[in-house]
Design a protein around this motif. Sequence first.
Motif, short mmCIF file in Angstrom:
data_model
loop_
_atom_site.label_atom_id
_atom_site.label_comp_id
_atom_site.label_asym_id
_atom_site.label_seq_id
_atom_site.Cartn_x
_atom_site.Cartn_y
_atom_site.Cartn_z
N VAL A 193 0.81 -1.20 0.08
CA VAL A 193 0.03 -0.09 -0.06
C VAL A 193 0.82 1.21 -0.12
CG1 VAL A 193 -1.72 1.17 1.31
CG2 VAL A 193 -1.90 -1.21 1.15
N THR A 194 0.52 2.30 -0.69
CA THR A 194 1.39 3.42 -0.84
C THR A 194 0.56 4.62 -0.46
OG1 THR A 194 0.85 3.81 -3.37
CG2 THR A 194 2.82 2.74 -2.88
N LYS A 195 1.07 5.60 -0.22
CA LYS A 195 0.26 6.78 0.27
C LYS A 195 0.88 7.94 -0.56
CE LYS A 195 -1.00 9.93 4.03
NZ LYS A 195 -1.10 10.31 5.55
N THR A 196 0.05 8.83 -1.17
CA THR A 196 0.53 9.75 -2.22
C THR A 196 0.98 10.92 -1.47
OG1 THR A 196 -1.02 8.90 -3.88
CG2 THR A 196 -0.29 11.00 -4.08
N ASP A 197 2.18 11.52 -1.82
CA ASP A 197 3.02 12.76 -0.90
C ASP A 197 2.50 13.82 -1.84
OD1 ASP A 197 3.76 11.11 1.05
OD2 ASP A 197 5.47 10.60 -0.14
N ASP A 198 2.68 13.76 -3.10
CA ASP A 198 2.73 15.06 -4.04
C ASP A 198 2.05 14.58 -5.30
OD1 ASP A 198 3.04 17.54 -4.54
OD2 ASP A 198 5.08 17.28 -5.10
N VAL A 199 1.28 15.63 -5.84
CA VAL A 199 0.83 15.44 -7.29
C VAL A 199 1.07 16.84 -7.97
CG1 VAL A 199 -1.17 14.93 -8.74
CG2 VAL A 199 -0.75 13.89 -6.69
N ILE A 200 1.63 16.75 -9.42
CA ILE A 200 1.83 17.95 -9.87
C ILE A 200 1.42 17.44 -11.62
CG2 ILE A 200 3.66 19.43 -10.98
CD1 ILE A 200 5.35 18.80 -8.54
N ILE A 201 0.96 18.44 -12.10
CA ILE A 201 0.45 18.48 -13.60
C ILE A 201 1.33 19.31 -14.47
CG2 ILE A 201 -1.37 18.79 -15.23
CD1 ILE A 201 -3.46 17.81 -13.10
N THR A 202 1.99 18.72 -15.23
CA THR A 202 3.19 19.64 -15.73
C THR A 202 3.50 19.09 -17.30
OG1 THR A 202 5.46 20.48 -15.43
CG2 THR A 202 4.99 17.97 -15.11
N PRO A 203 4.09 20.02 -18.23
CA PRO A 203 4.18 19.44 -19.46
C PRO A 203 5.41 18.06 -19.51
CG PRO A 203 4.31 21.90 -19.44
CD PRO A 203 4.14 21.27 -17.85
N VAL A 215 0.85 13.82 -15.44
CA VAL A 215 0.64 13.80 -13.86
C VAL A 215 1.91 13.01 -13.48
CG1 VAL A 215 -1.02 12.98 -12.15
CG2 VAL A 215 -1.94 13.62 -14.41
N LEU A 216 2.43 13.96 -12.57
CA LEU A 216 3.69 13.42 -11.73
C LEU A 216 3.07 13.07 -10.40
CD1 LEU A 216 6.47 15.76 -12.93
CD2 LEU A 216 5.68 13.90 -13.95
N GLU A 217 3.41 12.06 -9.75
CA GLU A 217 2.99 11.56 -8.63
C GLU A 217 4.22 11.07 -7.83
OE1 GLU A 217 -0.28 8.30 -6.55
OE2 GLU A 217 -0.08 8.68 -8.65
N LYS A 218 4.18 11.55 -6.40
CA LYS A 218 5.24 11.18 -5.61
C LYS A 218 4.52 10.50 -4.41
CE LYS A 218 8.50 14.67 -6.84
NZ LYS A 218 9.41 15.50 -6.59
N PHE A 219 5.09 9.21 -3.98
CA PHE A 219 4.53 8.35 -3.14
C PHE A 219 5.50 7.73 -2.17
CE2 PHE A 219 4.80 6.21 -7.01
CZ PHE A 219 5.65 5.05 -6.70
N HIS A 220 5.11 6.95 -1.10
CA HIS A 220 5.87 6.32 -0.30
C HIS A 220 4.98 5.02 0.34
CE1 HIS A 220 4.06 8.72 3.05
NE2 HIS A 220 4.29 7.34 3.68
N VAL A 221 5.76 3.92 0.63
CA VAL A 221 4.97 2.65 0.87
C VAL A 221 4.78 2.79 2.48
CG1 VAL A 221 5.24 0.25 1.53
CG2 VAL A 221 6.12 1.13 -0.98
N VAL A 222 3.65 2.41 2.83
CA VAL A 222 3.12 2.48 4.30
C VAL A 222 2.82 1.10 4.75
CG1 VAL A 222 2.32 4.84 4.01
CG2 VAL A 222 0.52 3.05 3.63
N TYR A 223 2.52 0.09 3.85
CA TYR A 223 2.27 -1.17 4.17
C TYR A 223 2.64 -2.17 3.12
CZ TYR A 223 -0.34 -5.42 5.83
OH TYR A 223 -0.92 -6.59 6.31
#
Length: 148
Positions: free
Chosen positions: A79-89, A138-146
């Motif tokens: 399971v991951t939790k999303t830390d950041d979302v950016i829409i960019t070229p 869509v650039l997404e950053k995340f980390h594992v929580v489980y």
Amino acid sequence: MNPEQFFKQAKQALNLPENTVLQSSYQFGVDADHLADLVQTGIKTATTSAYDLYEPNEPLPKVGAYDVILNSRDEPICVTKTDDVIITPYRSVDDQHAYQEGKGNRSFAYWKRVHDDFFENEYAAAGKNFNPETAMMVLEKFHVVYPK
């Protein structure tokens, strides 16, 4: 175990409120097993998706959301939790994001070569043309929580 059962187990282990929802469950790219392993080990902490290919009612990733990462057999891996979302070229993706994606030698050159091919195929499958100069990502950053 299906993704919903896996997430229920994760919520209990993490002491998350009962009303915490699962945003989605999905496989990564063309090598789901390898990429799921990179996520689970903390090497892959980012991903890129084509904004132009989201369905009209398909939700974009959200900061604070939980996702279940699946292997190629649709089995839950983590399971991951999303830390950041950016829409960019597409042309604005940088070295840091390429490194966080964790693929190959983690260089921007490798990232660009692999993603040029990937997005050309994805856009073509949707009946669209991929233009690296105008495509939005869509650039997404995340980390594992489980599991930890």
